[in-house]
Structure formats: C-alpha cells, structure tokens
Scaffold this active site. Structure first.
Site, short mmCIF file in Angstrom:
data_model
loop_
_atom_site.label_atom_id
_atom_site.label_comp_id
_atom_site.label_asym_id
_atom_site.label_seq_id
_atom_site.Cartn_x
_atom_site.Cartn_y
_atom_site.Cartn_z
N VAL A 120 3.56 -3.15 -0.45
CA VAL A 120 4.47 -3.13 -1.58
C VAL A 120 3.74 -2.42 -2.71
O VAL A 120 2.54 -2.65 -2.92
CB VAL A 120 4.86 -4.56 -2.01
CG1 VAL A 120 5.80 -4.52 -3.22
CG2 VAL A 120 5.50 -5.32 -0.86
N CYS A 121 4.44 -1.54 -3.39
CA CYS A 121 3.87 -0.89 -4.58
C CYS A 121 2.55 -0.19 -4.19
O CYS A 121 2.48 0.47 -3.14
CB CYS A 121 3.70 -1.96 -5.66
SG CYS A 121 3.55 -1.35 -7.36
N THR A 122 1.51 -0.34 -4.99
CA THR A 122 0.27 0.40 -4.71
C THR A 122 -0.53 -0.18 -3.56
O THR A 122 -1.60 0.35 -3.23
CB THR A 122 -0.63 0.49 -5.96
OG1 THR A 122 -1.00 -0.83 -6.35
CG2 THR A 122 0.07 1.21 -7.10
N THR A 167 5.31 4.17 -2.57
CA THR A 167 4.51 3.29 -3.43
C THR A 167 5.25 3.24 -4.77
O THR A 167 6.41 3.65 -4.86
CB THR A 167 3.07 3.85 -3.56
OG1 THR A 167 2.30 2.97 -4.39
CG2 THR A 167 3.04 5.25 -4.16
#
Lengths: 216, 216
Positions: B99-101, B119
C-alpha cells in the site's frame, strides 16, 4: 487544537485510525490516544494492539473528542468511570464525535438524549435506548455532536470535520494526501445494497458477538 | 491463512489498518503484525503507536504479506536485513501486497522488476528506479503482486483480495461489516481532481519530508 482519541480493549481499529489519519493532518493538531490505562489496547479480534499513550486520568480537556466503536463498547456502556470522563471532556469540546458503536458510549454518557445520531447499521435501533433519534445517514450532525455510521464511515466524517474546522482547502489537501478517491470493487456496503442473505448473516454474527460480550 | 503485516517506524497507520480491517475478517485468517523488533512502532507524525507483536526474525512464511507505506520506507529501501526478509517471505506467499510507498520497499527488494505497480501518486515515478512499470490505477495486479495507490487505497485493494481469496460473498459480508459505502464530502482525492494549487502544495510537502528522511 487538541484532538483526543479514546481507545479501549475490543475496539475496532479502523474506527479510530480512519479519522486519526485525517485529523492528525490538521494544522496545529495535537493528537493524543488515551485509554482506561496507559499501554496497549487490543482490537476486537485480538490481533492488533494500539498504544494508549495516556490514561484518561491525565486528560482533562479536548477540542475534539473521538470515540470509536467495537464490541468493547458494550462493556463501556456500564463503566461509570469512563462515562464520567466522557461527560467531563465533552463539557470542554468544540466537537464530540463517535464512529460506529462509539455512539452508544456517548448515549450511555447521556449526551445524545433528544439528539439525532447514527451508529453501525446492525445496532442502530439501540440508540433509542439512550433517548437518541436514530438516523440512517453516513454522517449525522446535531449541534456539536457528530456521529458516523459503521467503521469506515469515520473517514468521511473526519473529512467533513476537517473542512468545518479548518476550511475546504485544508480538507482537500488532506484528502489528496491520503489519496482518498474510493473505488470499492464490490457494492455491498449498506444493508440495502448487500444481498439479503449476506445482510442476515452479518446481522446474526454481530448480534451473537454482542450478546457474548454483554453476557460477561 | 497466515496474513503478515510488516510494520515499522514512520509508517502511515491507515496503510496497514485499512487492509487489516478487511483481511482479518477472512475465514481462518491468522493475522500477525511483525516489525524489525517486537514492540511498538510509531507513525510518521509520532502520535500513534501500533504494536509489532513479533519480530520479523520470528516469521518465516506468509500466505499474504502486506507492506504498508509512510516516510519510513525511504530508510527501509537501504535496510539489507529488512529487504532480505521481504524477499524470503515473498518466496512463500500466495499474494505479496503493498500500500502506498510500501511498493518502494518491494521494489528495493527486487520484486517488481519488469512488473506493473503503483504507489502514492506523489512518488509514482520512483517505481522506475527499481525497474517497475508505474501504473496510475488504484489497484494494480501483476501475477501474485498487488499494489495499491496511496494510503486509503489499501481498503479497496484488500476487498479485491478478499474476493479473490475467499469469494465474492465473503468479500460482500466484510464490506457490509465495515459499512464501506464511502461518501467523501469533497472530491479532491487524486491529483487530477484536486485544485492545481492544492496538488502542488501537497507535492511540495511530500517531497520536502521525503528529502529530510532520505538525507538522514
């Protein structure tokens, strides 16, 4: 702006963490997680602990109070110490908010009598036990009281509060920061939208777990 | 089904707690939060600690691995121990998710070379540093790899995984259980939808904080 999240054993983590992820990004936000005692509290399924950095005894005011839900609220409804604390903090707040069954704690504290409020759909009728007026909307406001529907609704509520407290542009920046452009891959998020058999199964499961906690 | 959430200092809590709230409800789910060491990890703003109940040294397999994001991933990109662990667990998984970075950690571990991934929008071009193909979609799948856009996108990703792993009806029941019928009060959740001045301000803030962490 002091924002206090009340956390407790058997909470639902997303009820707290959704609004936290929004409100902690407000300019000047001072966020505190407070529990019945300092230290970890465990979620309703036991597999995640959040840290209560303070005991509620160390918190005597808040600009915003957020009370999340979870099966643990059933116990809190009869916890005189917690209810007295909620009432005392509420006397200092600009906004008193609940997510999911957190509303039943506000109700048990006597704060919702005669007020419109919402909670998780499966227990919505219980709001009337505390003299509140159950309203099946995702975000319900009545004066300074703000209540969200179940679990994930706390994110929407917090964004609305962010806009109210700090303006639309701040809220937009937060929404973009958390890339909140939801796109659920299914469409079963309310009892009206879910297939009836699934709705009935979820309702039965919630009632059984709630009864088990209530019976302790 | 063993579901491991990797947590670490300077994570973004919702990246982990969103998918947790979905995946922990899968039938037979055994959920573990594991960190570089046992004990609390603090979020990127410092005001919330989640408990890592296990050290990664105690985890040698997972059916599903979830790597959340946060400014702390910048440090993890150069953490040989963590990257070796991610590679070792990935060798055992049915699904490896970010999830995300968190995707940048998977990338730094060498898992995304030649693969489509996403990302947080503000750092999306960085995926190419690891040979990945940046894709601006909320949920990106490539083989067993699943990556979500920023922060809140992990909820959508987890619901899609729930349907894949356990069927549509289980996923519908979970969606209803967390009342996930999102209704954001604003419409600024992507860089395309947000006003340009707000997009630029958020981008500048993310870059400044990322550079500060990278420069340590």
């Amino acid at each position: 702006m002091k924002i206090v999240f009340f956390v407790f054993d058997r909470l639902t983590a997303l009820d707290a963490v959704g609004p936290y992820e929004v409100l902690a990004r407000l300019p000047g936000a001072e966020v505190v997680f407070a529990g019945p005692a300092r230290g970890p509290v465990r979620t309703d399924n036991g597999c995640l602990a959040l840290m209560a950095d303070e005991s509620i005894d160390a918190i005597d005011r808040a600009d915003v109070l957020v009370v999340p839900g979870g099966f643990g609220t059933r116990t809190l409804e009869k916890d005189a110490r917690v209810l007295a604390w909620v009432r005392a903090i509420d006397a200092t707040t600009q906004i008193t908010a609940s997510v999911c069954t957190g509303a039943l704690v506000l109700g048990a504290a006597g704060l919702l009598a005669g007020r419109r409020a919402n909670t998780h759909w499966a227990v919505r009728p219980r709001l009337a036990e505390f003299g509140a007026i159950p309203v099946g909307e995702r975000i319900v406001r009545d004066g300074k009281y703000a209540s969200a529907a179940g679990v994930s609704a706390g994110i929407d509520l917090a964004l609305a509060l962010a806009a109210e407290l700090c303006g639309t542009e701040v809220a937009q920046a937060i929404q973009l920061g958390i890339e909140y452009d939801p796109a659920p891959p299914l469409d079963a998020g309310t009892p009206e939208k879910a297939p009836p058999a699934i709705r009935d199964a979820v309702l039965a499961r919630v009632r059984a777990r709630d009864a088990a906690v209530a019976g302790r």
